[in-house]
Scaffold this motif. Structure first.
Motif, PDB file in Angstrom:
ATOM      1  N   ILE A  67       0.838  -1.203   0.000  1.00 57.16           N
ATOM      2  CA  ILE A  67       0.000   0.000   0.000  1.00 57.16           C
ATOM      3  C   ILE A  67       0.870   1.248   0.000  1.00 57.16           C
ATOM      4  O   ILE A  67       0.589   2.214  -0.716  1.00 57.16           O
ATOM      5  N   ILE A  68       1.938   1.244   0.768  1.00 57.72           N
ATOM      6  CA  ILE A  68       2.837   2.405   0.816  1.00 57.72           C
ATOM      7  C   ILE A  68       3.485   2.635  -0.546  1.00 57.72           C
ATOM      8  O   ILE A  68       3.596   3.771  -1.011  1.00 57.72           O
ATOM      9  N   VAL A  69       3.895   1.557  -1.206  1.00 56.92           N
ATOM     10  CA  VAL A  69       4.519   1.689  -2.535  1.00 56.92           C
ATOM     11  C   VAL A  69       3.512   2.266  -3.529  1.00 56.92           C
ATOM     12  O   VAL A  69       3.830   3.176  -4.301  1.00 56.92           O
ATOM     13  N   VAL A  70       2.280   1.762  -3.501  1.00 60.42           N
ATOM     14  CA  VAL A  70       1.247   2.265  -4.418  1.00 60.42           C
ATOM     15  C   VAL A  70       0.974   3.744  -4.151  1.00 60.42           C
ATOM     16  O   VAL A  70       0.866   4.543  -5.089  1.00 60.42           O
ATOM     17  N   MET A  71       0.881   4.121  -2.890  1.00 61.41           N
ATOM     18  CA  MET A  71       0.630   5.527  -2.554  1.00 61.41           C
ATOM     19  C   MET A  71       1.788   6.408  -3.002  1.00 61.41           C
ATOM     20  O   MET A  71       1.577   7.533  -3.476  1.00 61.41           O
ATOM     21  N   ALA A  72       3.012   5.926  -2.882  1.00 62.85           N
ATOM     22  CA  ALA A  72       4.174   6.702  -3.316  1.00 62.85           C
ATOM     23  C   ALA A  72       4.157   6.891  -4.829  1.00 62.85           C
ATOM     24  O   ALA A  72       4.428   7.995  -5.322  1.00 62.85           O
ATOM     25  N   VAL A  73       3.811   5.837  -5.561  1.00 64.87           N
ATOM     26  CA  VAL A  73       3.744   5.941  -7.024  1.00 64.87           C
ATOM     27  C   VAL A  73       2.657   6.937  -7.423  1.00 64.87           C
ATOM     28  O   VAL A  73       2.866   7.780  -8.307  1.00 64.87           O
ATOM     29  N   ILE A  74       1.506   6.862  -6.770  1.00 65.00           N
ATOM     30  CA  ILE A  74       0.416   7.805  -7.073  1.00 65.00           C
ATOM     31  C   ILE A  74       0.851   9.235  -6.765  1.00 65.00           C
ATOM     32  O   ILE A  74       0.576  10.157  -7.546  1.00 65.00           O
ATOM     33  N   ALA A  75       1.552   9.436  -5.653  1.00 67.89           N
ATOM     34  CA  ALA A  75       2.019  10.776  -5.301  1.00 67.89           C
ATOM     35  C   ALA A  75       2.982  11.320  -6.355  1.00 67.89           C
ATOM     36  O   ALA A  75       2.892  12.488  -6.744  1.00 67.89           O
ATOM     37  N   VAL A  76       3.883  10.471  -6.830  1.00 66.48           N
ATOM     38  CA  VAL A  76       4.826  10.905  -7.869  1.00 66.48           C
ATOM     39  C   VAL A  76       4.076  11.267  -9.143  1.00 66.48           C
ATOM     40  O   VAL A  76       4.358  12.288  -9.781  1.00 66.48           O
TER      41      VAL A  76
END
Length: 72
Positions: A32-41
């Protein structure tokens, strides 16, 4: 003694279940953290591109307005 041994085995099984549960939750949390980081980028990139495009459009419109004033 037999009762104590059975309790230890139950506690060990419960500990194993909690350990497995913790591992699963950790992996899901990391995903979930990785997905949120990708979305933020992606959001940052899209907003940056929109700002650049808006700035270029504004500069072009200002340039056209000034050239019309010069022609007059």
């Amino acid at each position: 003694m037999k009762i104590a041994k059975e309790k230890r085995e139950k506690n060990k099984k419960a500990g194993n279940k909690q350990g497995i549960q913790f591992q699963i939750q950790s992996k899901i949390g990391a995903s979930i953290i990785v997905v949120m980081a990708v979305i933020a980028v992606l959001v940052v990139v899209v907003v940056y591109n929109l700002l650049i495009k808006a700035n270029n459009t504004e500069l072009r419109q200002d340039s056209e307005a000034i050239s019309l004033q010069v022609e007059k």
